[in-house]
Design an enzyme around this catalytic site. Structure first.
Site, PDB file in Angstrom:
ATOM      1  N   GLY A 132       0.787  -1.233   0.000  1.00 22.85           N
ATOM      2  CA  GLY A 132       0.000   0.000   0.000  1.00 22.85           C
ATOM      3  C   GLY A 132       0.819   1.283   0.000  1.00 22.85           C
ATOM      4  O   GLY A 132       0.270   2.373  -0.174  1.00 22.85           O
ATOM      5  N   PRO A 138       5.633  -4.386   0.118  1.00 21.42           N
ATOM      6  CA  PRO A 138       5.522  -3.279  -0.833  1.00 21.42           C
ATOM      7  C   PRO A 138       5.629  -3.778  -2.268  1.00 21.42           C
ATOM      8  O   PRO A 138       6.495  -4.594  -2.578  1.00 21.42           O
ATOM      9  CB  PRO A 138       6.721  -2.389  -0.473  1.00 21.42           C
ATOM     10  CG  PRO A 138       7.714  -3.319   0.161  1.00 21.42           C
ATOM     11  CD  PRO A 138       6.905  -4.380   0.859  1.00 21.42           C
ATOM     12  N   ARG A 155       4.062  -1.558  -5.385  1.00 21.81           N
ATOM     13  CA  ARG A 155       4.116  -0.284  -6.106  1.00 21.81           C
ATOM     14  C   ARG A 155       5.296   0.586  -5.656  1.00 21.81           C
ATOM     15  O   ARG A 155       6.014   1.153  -6.484  1.00 21.81           O
ATOM     16  CB  ARG A 155       2.814   0.484  -5.804  1.00 21.81           C
ATOM     17  CG  ARG A 155       2.619   1.753  -6.572  1.00 21.81           C
ATOM     18  CD  ARG A 155       1.364   2.467  -6.072  1.00 21.81           C
ATOM     19  NE  ARG A 155       0.165   1.671  -6.156  1.00 21.81           N
ATOM     20  CZ  ARG A 155      -0.534   1.443  -7.263  1.00 21.81           C
ATOM     21  NH1 ARG A 155      -0.152   1.968  -8.391  1.00 21.81           N
ATOM     22  NH2 ARG A 155      -1.624   0.696  -7.253  1.00 21.81           N
ATOM     23  N   CYS A 173     -12.130  -2.916 -29.205  1.00 24.31           N
ATOM     24  CA  CYS A 173     -13.530  -2.600 -29.514  1.00 24.31           C
ATOM     25  C   CYS A 173     -14.411  -2.673 -28.270  1.00 24.31           C
ATOM     26  O   CYS A 173     -15.632  -2.524 -28.373  1.00 24.31           O
ATOM     27  CB  CYS A 173     -14.061  -3.574 -30.555  1.00 24.31           C
ATOM     28  SG  CYS A 173     -13.252  -3.368 -32.135  1.00 24.31           S
ATOM     29  N   ASP A 174     -13.815  -2.927 -27.106  1.00 23.72           N
ATOM     30  CA  ASP A 174     -14.641  -3.082 -25.910  1.00 23.72           C
ATOM     31  C   ASP A 174     -15.034  -1.726 -25.333  1.00 23.72           C
ATOM     32  O   ASP A 174     -14.196  -0.828 -25.211  1.00 23.72           O
ATOM     33  CB  ASP A 174     -13.846  -3.875 -24.867  1.00 23.72           C
ATOM     34  CG  ASP A 174     -14.745  -4.452 -23.807  1.00 23.72           C
ATOM     35  OD1 ASP A 174     -15.474  -3.668 -23.161  1.00 23.72           O
ATOM     36  OD2 ASP A 174     -14.751  -5.671 -23.637  1.00 23.72           O
TER      37      ASP A 174
HETATM   38  C1  LIG Z   1      -1.450  -9.563  -0.547  1.00 20.49           C
HETATM   39  C2  LIG Z   1      -0.854  -8.353  -1.183  1.00 20.49           C
HETATM   40  N1  LIG Z   1       0.302  -7.867  -0.696  1.00 20.49           N
HETATM   41  C3  LIG Z   1       0.903  -6.804  -1.247  1.00 20.49           C
HETATM   42  C4  LIG Z   1       0.355  -6.148  -2.334  1.00 20.49           C
HETATM   43  C5  LIG Z   1       1.100  -4.987  -2.910  1.00 20.49           C
HETATM   44  O1  LIG Z   1       0.430  -3.813  -2.710  1.00 20.49           O
HETATM   45  P1  LIG Z   1       1.104  -2.439  -3.176  1.00 20.49           P
HETATM   46  O2  LIG Z   1       1.559  -2.610  -4.553  1.00 20.49           O
HETATM   47  O3  LIG Z   1       0.029  -1.449  -3.020  1.00 20.49           O
HETATM   48  O4  LIG Z   1       2.244  -2.177  -2.234  1.00 20.49           O
HETATM   49  C6  LIG Z   1      -0.867  -6.587  -2.852  1.00 20.49           C
HETATM   50  C7  LIG Z   1      -1.486  -5.877  -3.967  1.00 20.49           C
HETATM   51  O5  LIG Z   1      -2.563  -6.123  -4.417  1.00 20.49           O
HETATM   52  C8  LIG Z   1      -1.485  -7.726  -2.269  1.00 20.49           C
HETATM   53  O6  LIG Z   1      -2.619  -8.219  -2.765  1.00 20.49           O
END
Ligand SMILES: Cc1ncc(COP(=O)(O)O)c(C=O)c1O
Length: 396
Positions: free
Chosen positions: A245, A281, A283, A347-348
């Site tokens: 997150g 992590p 993202r 085309c969706d």
């Molecule tokens: C179980 C789990 N852990 C970690 C993540 C990674 O989340 P983020 O990319 O937001 O850090 C996700 C993303 O969907 C997830 O499903």
């Protein structure tokens, strides 16, 4: 032609965070745009993601420095490119997987199975057997049924329960699908004790691109309450997994990792040393390392609205435009800003990335589109629906 950010002007501060300017003061990184120019000199046949692995390295180091007690286990789903994974391995990250294909990828790169956490709350029996055979020790669950399933496949599995955590202020919320409520934990704890299963940890996810550090504080407090219940039931809790997150800068303000760390480090200060603390992590570690490059296929006026079709849309890497996430998108055009609807090439009817978004009025067929900080959840999501090619990953 000068490159300029056009979309950024419209995509300003979300009102709920306007009062918190301190959250947005830390300088964030971005891949140097000159690398994109260089990459284009090598030609363009289809959309591509340009990734600078030195930025991935910087992000791992910054994460570790901010939260020394929290071991990062990269969420492979964010960007499973083997070159990205190899960089993360070199930086000493662990991993979190959703499937056995991700497991195979990591094992093939030499990652010890013990460093791989199976964090998908719903796993098929076949996948569990496969993972168990290859030495994966830790498995998540968020139901009594999954607990029994895992225990029946691997009686000595180490388990962690995913609990619900607030996703307030997250651009890509995950709550509502996964995570048990406080009152539902009791049944899982009791069943683990009855089965003699090693329910040893708690996890939660605050939602992806989470811009509200308070969610981690609440999640950790809830986890501590579950730890108490586990101890009372005779279990031995020793893993706190604070999930993913952690956000990156696009156009909305974000709390820096250091700001989030203040909250997390304070919340975990009284956790016994015997408890392993980890995060997942995705993202945060890869997004800033990449520019996603695609191209305008054509333009049109429909019912008085200007439409622009890109060669990568919702199915080609830009799916995150469909929720609250707003990218910083650059173009080479310098015309007057005007409203555009942006579609992908298929085309969706769901293949529409943005409506009434501000871009230069003089955008034309063949123009390049540069999406900044797009190293996560772009190529990883892409499909070849309608026969369009998958975007490629170019690494520098
Ligand atoms: C179980 C789990 N852990 C970690 C993540 C990674 O989340 P983020 O990319 O937001 O850090 C996700 C993303 O969907 C997830 O499903």
């Amino acid at each position: 032609m000068a490159v300029r950010s056009v979309a950024v002007k419209k995509q300003q501060t979300a009102p709920e965070f306007e009062q918190l300017p301190l959250f947005d003061t830390h300088p964030e990184v971005r891949l140097d745009f000159s690398h994109v120019r260089e990459a284009l000199k090598q030609g363009y046949t289809k959309p591509f993601l340009l990734v600078d692995t030195s930025i991935v390295r910087t992000k791992v180091r910054r994460f570790k420095a901010a939260m020394p007690r929290v071991h990062p286990h990269y969420a492979v789903k964010a960007n499973p490119d083997p070159r990205v994974l190899a960089t993360l391995i070199e930086e000493g990250a662990g991993f979190e997987i959703a499937s056995i294909a991700e497991l195979d990828l990591l094992l093939g790169l030499g990652v010890p199975a013990a460093e791989i956490y199976y964090s998908n709350p719903m796993k098929s029996r076949d996948y569990l057997q496969y993972a168990a055979k290859r030495g994966v020790e830790w498995y998540v669950l968020d139901s009594v049924e999954e607990l029994r399933k895992i225990a029946s496949v691997k009686a000595d599995a180490r388990l962690y329960v995913r609990i619900e955590a607030p996703n307030i202020g997250s651009d890509w919320p995950l709550t509502g699908k996964f995570g048990v409520k406080n009152e539902e934990v009791d049944g899982i704890v009791a069943e683990a004790a009855r089965l003699g299963a090693d329910l040893a940890g708690v996890t939660f996810h605050v939602g992806s691109q989470c811009r509200n550090p308070e969610n981690w504080r609440v999640g950790i407090q809830s986890a501590k309450r579950v730890f108490k219940k586990m101890r009372l039931a005779g279990l031995k809790p020793r893993l706190l997994n604070i999930g993913g997150g952690f956000p990156v800068r696009h156009v909305k303000p974000i709390p820096s990792i250091e700001k989030i760390a203040e909250v997390v480090n304070h919340a975990i200060r009284d956790m016994p040393q015997g408890v392993r603390i980890m995060a997942e992590p995705g993202r945060y570690l890869v997004s800033d390392a990449g520019y996603f490059v695609c191209r305008v296929v054509g333009t049109a006026t429909r019912s008085g609205k200007r439409w622009m079709c890109w060669d990568a849309g919702v199915f080609g890497g830009m799916i995150e435009t469909t929720e609250g996430l707003r990218y910083d998108v650059l173009t080479d055009r310098t015309g007057k800003p005007g409203p555009w609807c942006i579609a992908g090439p298929t085309c969706d009817s769901v293949d529409v990335c943005m409506r009434d978004e501000t871009f230069p009025e003089d955008m034309q067929e063949g123009d390049f589109i540069y999406v900044a900080n797009a190293g996560a959840y772009t190529t990883a999501y892409a499909s070849s629906f309608n026969g369009f090619p998958l975007p490629e990953v170019r690494v520098i």
